[in-house]
Scaffold this motif. Structure first.
Motif, PDB file in Angstrom:
ATOM      1  N   THR B  27      47.622  30.929  50.002  1.00  0.00           N
ATOM      2  CA  THR B  27      47.113  30.482  51.297  1.00  0.00           C
ATOM      3  C   THR B  27      45.940  31.342  51.766  1.00  0.00           C
ATOM      4  N   ALA B  28      45.931  32.626  51.410  1.00  0.00           N
ATOM      5  CA  ALA B  28      44.879  33.523  51.897  1.00  0.00           C
ATOM      6  C   ALA B  28      43.702  33.510  50.929  1.00  0.00           C
ATOM      7  N   THR B  29      42.718  32.687  51.206  1.00  0.00           N
ATOM      8  CA  THR B  29      41.601  32.521  50.271  1.00  0.00           C
ATOM      9  C   THR B  29      40.521  33.570  50.477  1.00  0.00           C
ATOM     10  N   ASN B  30      40.776  34.538  51.327  1.00  0.00           N
ATOM     11  CA  ASN B  30      39.814  35.633  51.478  1.00  0.00           C
ATOM     12  C   ASN B  30      40.207  36.855  50.656  1.00  0.00           C
ATOM     13  N   ILE B  31      41.259  36.731  49.850  1.00  0.00           N
ATOM     14  CA  ILE B  31      41.620  37.830  48.952  1.00  0.00           C
ATOM     15  C   ILE B  31      40.596  37.897  47.819  1.00  0.00           C
ATOM     16  N   GLY B  32      39.945  39.047  47.707  1.00  0.00           N
ATOM     17  CA  GLY B  32      38.969  39.222  46.641  1.00  0.00           C
ATOM     18  C   GLY B  32      39.381  40.302  45.664  1.00  0.00           C
ATOM     19  N   ALA B  33      40.368  41.112  46.068  1.00  0.00           N
ATOM     20  CA  ALA B  33      40.773  42.229  45.213  1.00  0.00           C
ATOM     21  C   ALA B  33      42.267  42.469  45.367  1.00  0.00           C
ATOM     22  N   THR B  34      42.920  42.713  44.257  1.00  0.00           N
ATOM     23  CA  THR B  34      44.302  43.170  44.310  1.00  0.00           C
ATOM     24  C   THR B  34      44.398  44.424  43.459  1.00  0.00           C
ATOM     25  N   LEU B  35      45.169  45.361  43.961  1.00  0.00           N
ATOM     26  CA  LEU B  35      45.318  46.614  43.238  1.00  0.00           C
ATOM     27  C   LEU B  35      46.794  46.959  43.179  1.00  0.00           C
ATOM     28  N   VAL B  36      47.265  47.287  41.985  1.00  0.00           N
ATOM     29  CA  VAL B  36      48.655  47.705  41.808  1.00  0.00           C
ATOM     30  C   VAL B  36      48.647  49.082  41.176  1.00  0.00           C
ATOM     31  N   PHE B  37      49.174  50.039  41.922  1.00  0.00           N
ATOM     32  CA  PHE B  37      49.280  51.402  41.402  1.00  0.00           C
ATOM     33  C   PHE B  37      50.747  51.695  41.123  1.00  0.00           C
ATOM     34  N   GLU B  38      51.020  52.277  39.952  1.00  0.00           N
ATOM     35  CA  GLU B  38      52.395  52.661  39.638  1.00  0.00           C
ATOM     36  C   GLU B  38      52.470  54.132  39.274  1.00  0.00           C
TER      37      GLU B  38
ATOM     38  N   GLU C  38      42.554  43.802  40.060  1.00  0.00           N
ATOM     39  CA  GLU C  38      42.160  42.427  39.733  1.00  0.00           C
ATOM     40  C   GLU C  38      41.127  41.918  40.724  1.00  0.00           C
ATOM     41  N   GLY C  39      40.116  41.262  40.219  1.00  0.00           N
ATOM     42  CA  GLY C  39      39.138  40.579  41.064  1.00  0.00           C
ATOM     43  C   GLY C  39      39.512  39.109  41.171  1.00  0.00           C
ATOM     44  N   VAL C  40      39.528  38.608  42.398  1.00  0.00           N
ATOM     45  CA  VAL C  40      39.958  37.239  42.685  1.00  0.00           C
ATOM     46  C   VAL C  40      38.786  36.487  43.316  1.00  0.00           C
ATOM     47  N   VAL C  41      38.600  35.228  42.962  1.00  0.00           N
ATOM     48  CA  VAL C  41      37.495  34.437  43.530  1.00  0.00           C
ATOM     49  C   VAL C  41      37.841  34.040  44.965  1.00  0.00           C
ATOM     50  N   SER C  92      38.382  29.083  39.598  1.00  0.00           N
ATOM     51  CA  SER C  92      38.509  28.514  40.937  1.00  0.00           C
ATOM     52  C   SER C  92      38.909  29.554  41.971  1.00  0.00           C
ATOM     53  N   VAL C  93      38.697  29.206  43.237  1.00  0.00           N
ATOM     54  CA  VAL C  93      39.099  30.068  44.352  1.00  0.00           C
ATOM     55  C   VAL C  93      40.587  30.403  44.226  1.00  0.00           C
ATOM     56  N   GLY C  94      40.927  31.672  44.395  1.00  0.00           N
ATOM     57  CA  GLY C  94      42.315  32.121  44.311  1.00  0.00           C
ATOM     58  C   GLY C  94      42.714  32.549  42.904  1.00  0.00           C
ATOM     59  N   GLU C  95      41.885  32.219  41.925  1.00  0.00           N
ATOM     60  CA  GLU C  95      42.178  32.633  40.548  1.00  0.00           C
ATOM     61  C   GLU C  95      41.488  33.955  40.230  1.00  0.00           C
ATOM     62  N   ARG C  96      41.928  34.588  39.145  1.00  0.00           N
ATOM     63  CA  ARG C  96      41.406  35.908  38.792  1.00  0.00           C
ATOM     64  C   ARG C  96      40.369  35.843  37.694  1.00  0.00           C
ATOM     65  N   SER C  97      39.296  36.585  37.874  1.00  0.00           N
ATOM     66  CA  SER C  97      38.206  36.585  36.894  1.00  0.00           C
ATOM     67  C   SER C  97      38.060  37.943  36.210  1.00  0.00           C
ATOM     68  N   PHE C  98      38.763  38.941  36.704  1.00  0.00           N
ATOM     69  CA  PHE C  98      38.566  40.299  36.183  1.00  0.00           C
ATOM     70  C   PHE C  98      39.842  41.104  36.348  1.00  0.00           C
ATOM     71  N   ARG C  99      40.165  41.872  35.312  1.00  0.00           N
ATOM     72  CA  ARG C  99      41.304  42.791  35.427  1.00  0.00           C
ATOM     73  C   ARG C  99      40.971  44.082  34.692  1.00  0.00           C
ATOM     74  N   LEU C 100      41.162  45.187  35.375  1.00  0.00           N
ATOM     75  CA  LEU C 100      40.996  46.503  34.776  1.00  0.00           C
ATOM     76  C   LEU C 100      42.342  47.214  34.840  1.00  0.00           C
ATOM     77  N   SER C 101      42.846  47.626  33.696  1.00  0.00           N
ATOM     78  CA  SER C 101      44.147  48.319  33.636  1.00  0.00           C
ATOM     79  C   SER C 101      43.931  49.706  33.065  1.00  0.00           C
ATOM     80  N   VAL C 102      44.355  50.695  33.812  1.00  0.00           N
ATOM     81  CA  VAL C 102      44.095  52.087  33.457  1.00  0.00           C
ATOM     82  C   VAL C 102      45.410  52.853  33.397  1.00  0.00           C
ATOM     83  N   GLN C 103      45.538  53.716  32.397  1.00  0.00           N
ATOM     84  CA  GLN C 103      46.678  54.645  32.328  1.00  0.00           C
ATOM     85  C   GLN C 103      46.133  56.065  32.293  1.00  0.00           C
ATOM     86  N   SER C 104      46.733  56.933  33.100  1.00  0.00           N
ATOM     87  CA  SER C 104      46.248  58.311  33.142  1.00  0.00           C
ATOM     88  C   SER C 104      47.406  59.257  33.436  1.00  0.00           C
TER      89      SER C 104
END
Lengths: 90, 134, 134, 90
Positions: B27-38, C38-41, C92-104
């Motif tokens: 529903t929130a179409t203004n999400i441009g970034a998601t980040l998951v830190f573990e 993750e980058g989301v459109v 499309s809007v709401g879908e993901r176009s980029f993912r960066l996964s880092v382990q440190s």
């Protein structure tokens, strides 16, 4: 015709956790403070009880009833006091 | 805008809802970034090998403080959502004890919020960890 | 230490191997932090509503530049692993176009590496995006 | 007894992408340069061909055979040249 000073004493129990609890081999420290005591008086009473840890106890943050409070806040024996120091979650 | 806090017994499992796939994102179409830190338990604590870490949470203050911190970070950085998961009890080496999931409009605020959240959490949230040796 | 680059046709699917659960983590016990960005459109590009973004990658330069950047970031920040996934074609809007996964080992380098990677990627990697209007 | 200068001309094709390709309605621009030309001469030839975009073309980064190169590098007609500007992946 002297003046009589009545100062009632209350017992405050302070919960401790983590390394400190292991080191002192207890989960709770009871200290005596006057009934008009503030939070900082609990710090001083803890420091007096454990001179070897005086520095830690004098400056340690105390949570009262699950919230951080000012050293100037009043304290009662019914309050739940916890020493929140040396945390490191995550 | 939403905040969720979960204190979990033992290690965290795989996140089931990541980023754009979750219900909020639909529903929130203004999400441009998601980040998951573990946060993962490492084999070395200082110079000694450990088998696990034992996490002790002072509840309900731990949950309350995490929620207050999350609300504050959400507002300050203008995030869309923030979800916090933290273990209590024993978590073995290689297992996860902490997960922060953030949704925001741009990447900058997600990164800044994550950094600030973890720094403040380590200072203010009453969760202690102790090494468990083999 | 490992680097992986994937250019994917269309939107990215759910990550199957996150952080501590993947095969690397089962052997690398010095992993203390994993970060997945993750980058989301988004629905708004500037002031106009869009339906999707169209990504155009100049290959093999795009993959090579991503790999070179990832290697450089891995070395500079002392990371354990870095995985990059980027879409090409329509997302499309709401879908993901980029993912960066880092382990440190620690959180600081994971956050700093993510920030630097994305900044430099936007400058140097030959992938262009164009809005698709409804 | 004059001196004869022989300068052979080569054609270099420059790939363009994204907004710029749409704006110019093409995916490739061919420019003439001398056979001893450097990468920067390709920039200048592009700028001369599109005066309205002179600034962009003079400063644009050109990749030669899929790598960024110095403006001083030599250029041949067989090289694959691409204008890498205004990117914004992610």
């Amino acid at each position: 015709m002297g003046t009589h000073c009545y100062t009632s004493i209350v017992i405050v129990r302070v919960l401790i956790f983590g390394e400190l609890a292991r080191e002192l081999s207890c989960k709770e420290i009871a200290v005596d403070v006057v009934s008009t005591a503030k939070v900082r008086d609990v710090n001083f009473a803890l420091a007096a009880k454990f001179p070897a840890k005086s520095q830690l106890f004098q400056t340690a943050r105390l949570a009262v009833n699950h919230a951080f409070t000012s050293p100037d806040s009043p304290i009662n024996s019914s309050d739940e006091v916890a020493l929140i120091e040396l945390v490191g979650g995550g | 805008m939403s905040v969720a806090i979960h204190i979990v017994d033992g290690p965290l499992q795989d996140a089931t809802n990541y980023g754009a796939q979750n219900s909020l994102a639909q529903t929130a179409t203004n999400i441009g970034a998601t980040l998951v830190f573990e946060g993962v338990v490492r084999a070395l604590e200082g110079a000694r090998h450990i088998r696990a870490l034992e996490y002790e949470a002072y509840e309900p203050m731990a949950s309350r403080t995490l929620a207050g911190l999350a609300q504050d970070i959400l507002a300050t950085h203008g995030l869309i959502s923030i979800t916090v998961e933290h273990s209590r009890g024993q978590v073995s080496v290689g297992e996860r004890s902490f997960r922060l999931s953030v949704q925001s409009t741009h990447r900058k605020e997600a990164l800044a919020a994550t950094d600030e959240f973890i720094t403040r959490m380590k200072c203010d949230v009453p969760i202690w960890k102790s090494p468990v040796y083999s």
